[in-house]
Design a protein around this motif. Sequence first.
Motif, PDB file in Angstrom:
ATOM      1  N   GLY A  43       0.846  -1.197   0.000  1.00  0.00           N
ATOM      2  CA  GLY A  43       0.000   0.000   0.000  1.00  0.00           C
ATOM      3  C   GLY A  43       0.879   1.244   0.000  1.00  0.00           C
ATOM      4  N   ALA A  44       0.564   2.175   0.911  1.00  0.00           N
ATOM      5  CA  ALA A  44       1.352   3.402   1.022  1.00  0.00           C
ATOM      6  C   ALA A  44       2.793   3.050   1.379  1.00  0.00           C
ATOM      7  N   ALA A  45       3.733   3.729   0.711  1.00  0.00           N
ATOM      8  CA  ALA A  45       5.141   3.393   0.921  1.00  0.00           C
ATOM      9  C   ALA A  45       6.007   4.595   0.587  1.00  0.00           C
ATOM     10  N   CYS A  46       7.244   4.581   1.075  1.00  0.00           N
ATOM     11  CA  CYS A  46       8.225   5.629   0.786  1.00  0.00           C
ATOM     12  C   CYS A  46       8.403   5.761  -0.731  1.00  0.00           C
ATOM     13  N   VAL A  47       8.362   6.984  -1.249  1.00  0.00           N
ATOM     14  CA  VAL A  47       8.460   7.195  -2.693  1.00  0.00           C
ATOM     15  C   VAL A  47       9.842   6.835  -3.245  1.00  0.00           C
ATOM     16  N   ARG A  48      10.807   6.742  -2.361  1.00  0.00           N
ATOM     17  CA  ARG A  48      12.161   6.422  -2.822  1.00  0.00           C
ATOM     18  C   ARG A  48      12.479   4.929  -2.655  1.00  0.00           C
ATOM     19  N   CYS A  49      12.274   4.398  -1.434  1.00  0.00           N
ATOM     20  CA  CYS A  49      12.760   3.036  -1.151  1.00  0.00           C
ATOM     21  C   CYS A  49      11.640   2.025  -0.945  1.00  0.00           C
ATOM     22  N   ALA A  50      10.369   2.468  -1.088  1.00  0.00           N
ATOM     23  CA  ALA A  50       9.204   1.579  -1.001  1.00  0.00           C
ATOM     24  C   ALA A  50       8.984   0.961   0.379  1.00  0.00           C
ATOM     25  N   LEU A  51       9.616   1.517   1.398  1.00  0.00           N
ATOM     26  CA  LEU A  51       9.344   1.056   2.761  1.00  0.00           C
ATOM     27  C   LEU A  51       7.879   1.353   3.090  1.00  0.00           C
ATOM     28  N   PRO A  52       7.118   0.334   3.565  1.00  0.00           N
ATOM     29  CA  PRO A  52       5.715   0.598   3.899  1.00  0.00           C
ATOM     30  C   PRO A  52       5.593   1.725   4.943  1.00  0.00           C
ATOM     31  N   LEU A  53       4.689   2.694   4.676  1.00  0.00           N
ATOM     32  CA  LEU A  53       4.482   3.834   5.569  1.00  0.00           C
ATOM     33  C   LEU A  53       2.981   4.004   5.813  1.00  0.00           C
ATOM     34  N   ALA A  54       2.640   4.856   6.772  1.00  0.00           N
ATOM     35  CA  ALA A  54       1.226   5.058   7.097  1.00  0.00           C
ATOM     36  C   ALA A  54       0.502   5.854   6.007  1.00  0.00           C
ATOM     37  N   SER A  55       1.210   6.778   5.326  1.00  0.00           N
ATOM     38  CA  SER A  55       0.543   7.551   4.283  1.00  0.00           C
ATOM     39  C   SER A  55       1.418   7.642   3.046  1.00  0.00           C
ATOM     40  N   GLY A  57       3.047   9.130  -0.673  1.00  0.00           N
ATOM     41  CA  GLY A  57       3.700  10.344  -1.158  1.00  0.00           C
ATOM     42  C   GLY A  57       4.760  10.909  -0.238  1.00  0.00           C
ATOM     43  N   GLN A  58       5.259  10.111   0.701  1.00  0.00           N
ATOM     44  CA  GLN A  58       6.244  10.595   1.678  1.00  0.00           C
ATOM     45  C   GLN A  58       7.597   9.929   1.457  1.00  0.00           C
ATOM     46  N   LEU A  59       8.628  10.559   2.022  1.00  0.00           N
ATOM     47  CA  LEU A  59       9.935   9.924   2.128  1.00  0.00           C
ATOM     48  C   LEU A  59      10.058   9.363   3.543  1.00  0.00           C
ATOM     49  N   CYS A  60      10.613   8.165   3.676  1.00  0.00           N
ATOM     50  CA  CYS A  60      10.814   7.618   5.022  1.00  0.00           C
ATOM     51  C   CYS A  60      11.958   8.374   5.703  1.00  0.00           C
ATOM     52  N   GLY A  61      12.073   8.227   7.012  1.00  0.00           N
ATOM     53  CA  GLY A  61      13.101   8.930   7.778  1.00  0.00           C
ATOM     54  C   GLY A  61      14.501   8.611   7.284  1.00  0.00           C
ATOM     55  N   HIS A  62      14.693   7.352   6.959  1.00  0.00           N
ATOM     56  CA  HIS A  62      16.009   6.904   6.518  1.00  0.00           C
ATOM     57  C   HIS A  62      16.418   7.591   5.212  1.00  0.00           C
ATOM     58  N   CYS A  63      15.491   7.659   4.252  1.00  0.00           N
ATOM     59  CA  CYS A  63      15.797   8.294   2.960  1.00  0.00           C
ATOM     60  C   CYS A  63      15.992   9.800   3.111  1.00  0.00           C
ATOM     61  N   GLN A  64      15.296  10.402   4.122  1.00  0.00           N
ATOM     62  CA  GLN A  64      15.487  11.837   4.362  1.00  0.00           C
ATOM     63  C   GLN A  64      16.888  12.120   4.893  1.00  0.00           C
ATOM     64  N   GLN A  65      17.315  11.271   5.825  1.00  0.00           N
ATOM     65  CA  GLN A  65      18.619  11.506   6.459  1.00  0.00           C
ATOM     66  C   GLN A  65      19.780  11.114   5.568  1.00  0.00           C
ATOM     67  N   GLN A  66      19.606  10.025   4.867  1.00  0.00           N
ATOM     68  CA  GLN A  66      20.715   9.458   4.092  1.00  0.00           C
ATOM     69  C   GLN A  66      20.165   8.949   2.769  1.00  0.00           C
ATOM     70  N   PRO A  67      19.985   9.846   1.773  1.00  0.00           N
ATOM     71  CA  PRO A  67      19.370   9.416   0.517  1.00  0.00           C
ATOM     72  C   PRO A  67      20.161   8.276  -0.124  1.00  0.00           C
ATOM     73  N   PRO A  68      19.468   7.216  -0.553  1.00  0.00           N
ATOM     74  CA  PRO A  68      20.170   6.085  -1.175  1.00  0.00           C
ATOM     75  C   PRO A  68      20.696   6.446  -2.559  1.00  0.00           C
ATOM     76  N   MET A 202      13.620  -7.039  -1.057  1.00  0.00           N
ATOM     77  CA  MET A 202      14.478  -5.984  -0.517  1.00  0.00           C
ATOM     78  C   MET A 202      14.212  -5.826   0.973  1.00  0.00           C
ATOM     79  N   THR A 203      15.278  -5.954   1.759  1.00  0.00           N
ATOM     80  CA  THR A 203      15.152  -5.801   3.213  1.00  0.00           C
ATOM     81  C   THR A 203      15.762  -4.468   3.608  1.00  0.00           C
ATOM     82  N   THR A 204      17.035  -4.440   3.909  1.00  0.00           N
ATOM     83  CA  THR A 204      17.660  -3.164   4.261  1.00  0.00           C
ATOM     84  C   THR A 204      17.980  -2.345   3.012  1.00  0.00           C
ATOM     85  N   GLY A 205      18.126  -3.022   1.882  1.00  0.00           N
ATOM     86  CA  GLY A 205      18.501  -2.309   0.666  1.00  0.00           C
ATOM     87  C   GLY A 205      20.001  -2.099   0.553  1.00  0.00           C
TER      88      GLY A 205
END
Length: 238
Positions: A43-55, A57-68, A202-205
């Motif tokens: 369902g809803a997931a990080c727009v960069r790494c596809a980590l499942p998120l609550a809503s 169109g968001q970036l997860c915390g990890h991708c915000q801090q350290q873009p892959p 994909m787990t940690t990526g």
Amino acid sequence: MVYNWLNKLQDTLFPPRCRLCGGAGAGRRDLCPGCHADLPWLGAACVRCALPLASDGQLCGHCQQQPPAFDRVIAPFRYAPPLDYLVQRLKFHQDLAMGRLLGQLLAETLATLDGPRPAVILPVPLHRRRLAERGFNQALEIGRPLRDTLGIPLEPGLAQRVRPTETQSRLPARQRQRNLRRAYALGAAPLPDHIAILDDVMTTGTTVNELARLLKGAGVTRVEVWVLARTGTQEDGG
Ligand SMILES: [Zn+2]
Ligand SMILES: [Zn+2]
């Protein structure tokens, strides 16, 4: 022509059967419509790494801090029952027909996406020792139906795994990263501008990020990651 004729013959002799409930498959897919609908769709997931998120169109915390190093991840599913069973059948039970089904499922999702397509698909390479143990590369098995459906060439020779590593899931995240440094090397073939790295889950990526970093360092401008399933957190192993 011959291929179509063989397909028809195969459908008559071996009609598609659902690999989950044994019912009649739908179309050429070895899954019935009910089991297909009940798969753990992402369902809803990080727009960069596809980590499942609550809503959405968001970036997860990890991708915000350290873009892959990769630009985006496409994953149709969460790594949850019964999809984990299907993947494990392929990976640990040499059920290569499952590779075809999983590749079809990924291809169906990719076919719905707009935007420029990658020029080639690079299945995540296995070290030759691991390849000898397992007898096949699961990413390559998933890749064949993708190549046939999407018409994008598979280029397993673009990179090699040059260093065998301990099974990643036994290591903590930081150590995995260290473990993967210089694990891959690029082949001699020229690299296109846009590449899709293909893996099963994909787990940690960390693995795909290491490959993406290498490709970008060699001048590739866009690197996508295509996986069948994404785990729910970046911590648990596999
Ligand atoms: Zn079924
Ligand atoms: Zn993310």
